[in-house]
Design an enzyme around this catalytic site. Structure first.
Site, PDB file in Angstrom:
ATOM      1  N   HIS A   1      -7.249   7.164  -3.935  1.00  0.00           N
ATOM      2  CA  HIS A   1      -6.225   8.185  -4.161  1.00  0.00           C
ATOM      3  C   HIS A   1      -6.124   9.152  -3.002  1.00  0.00           C
ATOM      4  O   HIS A   1      -5.043   9.612  -2.658  1.00  0.00           O
ATOM      5  CB  HIS A   1      -6.542   8.950  -5.446  1.00  0.00           C
ATOM      6  CG  HIS A   1      -5.983   8.272  -6.649  1.00  0.00           C
ATOM      7  ND1 HIS A   1      -6.424   8.496  -7.910  1.00  0.00           N
ATOM      8  CD2 HIS A   1      -4.988   7.364  -6.750  1.00  0.00           C
ATOM      9  CE1 HIS A   1      -5.738   7.751  -8.752  1.00  0.00           C
ATOM     10  NE2 HIS A   1      -4.870   7.051  -8.077  1.00  0.00           N
TER      11      HIS A   1
ATOM     12  N   CYS B   1       4.077 -10.376   7.422  1.00  0.00           N
ATOM     13  CA  CYS B   1       4.098  -9.263   6.468  1.00  0.00           C
ATOM     14  C   CYS B   1       2.717  -8.614   6.334  1.00  0.00           C
ATOM     15  O   CYS B   1       2.557  -7.662   5.591  1.00  0.00           O
ATOM     16  CB  CYS B   1       4.608  -9.727   5.114  1.00  0.00           C
ATOM     17  SG  CYS B   1       3.567 -10.976   4.361  1.00  0.00           S
TER      18      CYS B   1
HETATM   19  C1  PEP Z   1      -2.031 -10.308   3.984  1.00  0.00           C
HETATM   20  O1  PEP Z   1      -3.030 -10.917   3.605  1.00  0.00           O
HETATM   21  O2  PEP Z   1      -1.796 -10.050   5.179  1.00  0.00           O
HETATM   22  C2  PEP Z   1      -1.047  -9.840   3.000  1.00  0.00           C
HETATM   23  C3  PEP Z   1       0.111  -9.357   3.366  1.00  0.00           C
HETATM   24  O3  PEP Z   1      -1.431  -9.882   1.691  1.00  0.00           O
HETATM   25  P1  PEP Z   1      -2.413  -8.783   1.029  1.00  0.00           P
HETATM   26  O4  PEP Z   1      -2.713  -7.757   2.072  1.00  0.00           O
HETATM   27  O5  PEP Z   1      -1.688  -8.233  -0.150  1.00  0.00           O
HETATM   28  O6  PEP Z   1      -3.571  -9.634   0.682  1.00  0.00           O
END
Ligand code: PEP
Ligand code: MG
Length: 833
Positions: free
Chosen positions: A457, A765
């Site tokens: 948090h 991502c």
């Molecule tokens: C990642 O592994 O880069 C991803 C985007 O998924 P998470 O961070 O939610 O595991």
């Protein structure tokens, strides 16, 4: 032959029905389960009580013919710490069939236990087998339940060979209860060696869960593992590591006698002298640059007296202290940012929690002081939350401790927040949300903590308030004395202590430049992102929920490249139904005003366990049943989610993305489900189905996967963890875990080339996609879409616009030939404006 009588009143059901793999998968042994309708547990046969767990929920006994039984009232009832149970019998007692062993409060258990189902299991199944059993019928104590056949004791095998021993304290919150006992026995059975566990002068066969339970091992108990046999060393080592891992129930060990004073050493370290200029590394919790002076904000320890004379006075004192804290929080909530308001609201609700208050008042009535009563009441709740094994719920434990301290400080009359100098950089072991809220925000330049995690948090509050924060720096952070000059570079994960002369002035200039640049980037963030040569690169935002869509659009996001649907599944007792999911996904689609929305299917497991999924405890959860593997093992869960996504209007706005793909077969299985669900809903518009590239397997076979995946998106967080074999949550490795490592970059290049072979867009991502420094390099590696945190969208777009593809490819070519992430960072920093 031995007949076991029903030990309780209720409905008899198969062991498979028990939502706990320890029982359902017969890790502890064969048996049945009873759904109780009464409130007493009786002896099912004549025999000896071997053990009754401290928490009163589990009884182990040995029948006269040697059969060993465990009766476990309800599931996860160990966490109730005895509440709701009254133990009548005791260990060592000889009992007759029907003798009363326990009473329990059925209503209380119904409300507080994971399930009431009570497994009754024969743990020495090597010797005994169930010949007949009652099932799907109601029983009363004394009715027929099980007929056991067998009973000739196993022959003793003479074992020769190597001997090995290891001693260690047990770091399990509830000690060795049924679940760990089953896992330890399963581990021991994988070896030839004869293995025993010794504790408090007693010894148990490690292959016998029942025997292990009789040792009564608690948190901190020192146990010795002894093995004899050719593979004794490996066996002892395996058992020791399993115990040391905490077995999914890790808890801090109580301080040991002087032999091993780890905590003491840490605090005894001298503060850094003025000539010492270390650069400490941590994990970025909120981005930014801060220049300032250290202010230690460790809350003072409060030690309330154990007992008090007058319960009425104590009760009033506690009520008044809670009211005072509530008043302060209420004030702080007025005008706070939405993220803060939510957290403060949660704290206020906890302050009024009837269970917390009832438990504290019961302690007061028993003669304890208000402070001790409050502390104990919080302890019980915190232990119950910690038992749930969910990292997010564990962070709630931090909230509870925060409240505990606030109330204790108030009771002790020491509630004032420290006066801060200008540009204070707060140093603490772990900062508590309320400490932050109560401090003068205008004077806080940054936060640096030795512990903590990036999803706590405090991290959310710091990010919402725009305060740069670095967490998990390690104990060295606590050597920083009040008033020490510091430069905190959150993105670079660095904290410079006593910076070199001149570094301060350079950092000041950097700070001014950053502010100006941020304003300029934001001013053009709404324009589509193109390179200088016109190549279109889509810049999306990662969302954790529908409520974040508006801020992402405001920051210039062109869509959502990763909706982490876990937000809907965490922190609850059962999975969200199709309707609830549909509403949330639809809200995100509406919030994005028609822009693309990539919804990642549930990515639970590993660091995001879900209590209600009944997943077996795993020795290596990051390599276990996580991501798409859960959806494939529990297809109805996945189908429900697919239906909810398919229903979002307008059709075509949503795309489905699968986490943790390692092979084409997984994608194919989901494609079939998706097609079936689409047909059942009568939908005609196709929906794009893409994969996350998070495993090295997916990266190197991207050309095969891309033949059937509509798009690829690289999750650099996991891809980095699996490529470098470094746990992404381990603070000790945080400094090394860098997605710019050339090994990861080579895999990214390979994934993008695989995508391009079939004309698929490959995006990023993971958090590398939020780093402006990396943006051009990623494009040079073949990436054509980036999905960043909303706050990073303007700067990622700005980083790309001045570059052209040739330049990006040149950056990539050089980077791929470098030997470390640091070298890549240095190269990018030198090559880019
Ligand atoms: C990642 O592994 O880069 C991803 C985007 O998924 P998470 O961070 O939610 O595991
Ligand atoms: Mg991931």
């Amino acid at each position: 032959m031995l007949v076991l009588a029903a030990p309780m009143q209720g409905w008899v059901t198969e062991l498979e029905e028990v939502p706990d793999p320890v029982f359902a998968e017969r890790m502890l042994g064969d048996g049945i389960a009873i759904d109780p309708t009464g409130s007493t547990l009786h002896a099912p046969c004549d025999g000896e009580i071997l053990a009754i767990h401290r928490a009163g929920h589990a009884v182990t006994m040995r029948a006269a013919n040697g059969a060993e039984l465990v009766m476990h009232v309800g599931l996860e009832t160990v966490a109730l710490d005895g509440k709701g149970f009254e133990v009548v019998a005791k260990a060592g007692q000889q009992v007759r069939t029907g003798d009363l062993l326990l009473r329990f409060d059925l209503d209380f258990l119904a409300q507080n236990a994971k399930s009431l189902l009570t497994p009754i299991v024969v743990t020495n199944g090597d010797t005994f087998r169930i010949a007949r059993r009652a099932v799907d019928c109601s029983v009363a104590p004394g009715d027929f339940l099980i007929e056991l056949a067998g009973g000739t004791a196993g022959a003793t095998v003479a074992v020769v060979g190597i001997e090995a021993t290891r001693a260690l304290p047990v770091p399990l919150r509830h000690g060795i209860h049924a679940r760990p006992a089953a896992a330890l026995a399963a581990c021991a059975k994988g070896f030839e060696a004869v293995l025993a566990l010794e504790a408090s002068g007693r010894k148990a066969n490690l292959r016998s869960p029942a025997a292990l339970l009789t040792l009564g091992v608690a948190l901190g108990t020192r146990v010795t593992i002894r093995g004899t046999g050719t593979d004794a060393e490996a066996a002892v080592e395996a058992v020791a590591s399993l115990i040391a891992s905490g077995m999914g129930e890790a808890a801090e060990l109580p301080p040991e006698p002087p032999a091993k004073p780890a905590a003491v050493i840490r605090h005894a370290k001298a503060p850094f002298g003025p000539e010492e200029r270390p650069v400490l590394r941590g994990i970025t919790a909120a981005p930014g640059l801060a220049i300032g002076v250290a202010v230690r904000v460790d809350p003072p320890a409060v030690e309330p007296p154990e007992d008090a004379d007058d319960p009425i006075v104590e009760k009033h004192a506690l009520t008044a202290a809670r009211a005072r804290v509530a008043e302060r929080l209420g004030k702080a909530r007025e005008g706070a940012a939405p993220a803060q308001q939510e957290i403060l609201g949660a704290h206020l609700a906890l302050l009024d929690d009837p269970e917390l208050i009832d438990a504290a008042e019961a302690q007061i009535a028993a003669g304890r002081s208000a402070g001790i009563a409050w502390r104990r009441s919080v302890e019980v709740q915190a232990a119950a939350l910690e038992q749930l094994d969910d990292p997010r719920l564990r962070e709630r434990v931090a909230d509870l401790r925060d409240l505990e301290r606030q109330v204790l400080l108030t009771l002790a009359g020491a509630e004032a927040a420290p006066e801060l100098p200008d540009r204070a950089i707060l140093i603490a072991e772990e900062l508590l949300p309320m400490q932050l809220v109560l401090l003068d925000r205008s004077r806080i330049a940054g936060i640096a903590t030795s512990g903590g995690g990036p999803t706590s948090h405090v991290a959310i509050l710091a990010a919402a308030a725009g305060i740069p924060a670095l967490v998990a720096i390690g104990a060295e952070a606590l050597r920083i004395a009040d008033g020490t000059e510091l430069i905190l570079e959150a993105e670079a994960k660095r904290l410079q202590v006593n910076p070199e002369p001149g570094a301060g002035a350079a950092a000041e200039r950097a700070l001014t430049d950053r502010r100006a640049k941020r304003a300029a980037d934001l001013a053009v963030a709404h324009e589509d992102c193109r390179l200088a040569d016109g190549l279109r690169i889509e810049v999306f935002a990662n969302l954790g929920g529908a409520g974040e869509a508006a801020a992402a659009i405001a920051a210039g996001a062109e869509g959502c490249g990763l909706l982490r649907s876990e937000f809907l599944f965490l922190d609850r007792r059962s999975a969200p139904d199709e309707e609830e999911q549909y509403r949330q996904y639809q809200a995100a689609a509406v919030g994005l005003e028609g822009r693309p929305l990539i919804i990642r299917t549930l990515d639970a497991g590993a660091d995001k366990p879900l209590a209600y999924l009944a997943m077996p405890a795993e020795e290596n959860p990051a390599l276990g049943v996580r991501g798409i593997r859960i959806g494939l093992q529990q297809p109805e869960l996945l189908r429900t989610q697919l239906r909810a996504i398919l229903r979002v209007a307008p059709q075509g706005q949503c795309r489905v993305m699968l986490p943790m793909i390692a092979s084409l077969a997984e994608l194919r299985r989901v494609r079939i489900m998706l097609d079936e669900e689409r047909a059942a809903l009568g939908l005609t518009v196709p929906i794009e189905l893409g994969i996350m590239v998070e495993t090295p397997a997916a990266a190197v076979t991207a050309d095969i996967l891309a033949a059937e995946a509509d798009f690829l998106s690289i999750g650099t967080n996991d891809l980095t963890q699996y490529t470098l074999a470094m746990d992404r949550g381990n603070p000790a490795l945080a400094g090394e875990l860098d997605g710019l490592h050339p090994a990861v970059l080579r895999l990214i290049a390979q994934a993008a080339a695989g995508g391009a072979k079939h004309g698929r867009v490959t995006g990023v991502c993971g958090s590398l996609g939020s780093e402006p420094l990396a943006a051009g390099l990623l494009v040079g590696l073949g990436v054509r879409e980036l999905s960043a945190t909303a706050a990073a969208v303007p700067s990622v777009k700005a980083a790309l616009r001045p570059l052209d593809l040739a330049r990006c490819e040149a950056l990539a070519e050089t980077a791929l030939a470098l030997d470390s992430a640091d070298a890549v960072r240095a190269h990018l920093a030198a090559a880019l404006p």
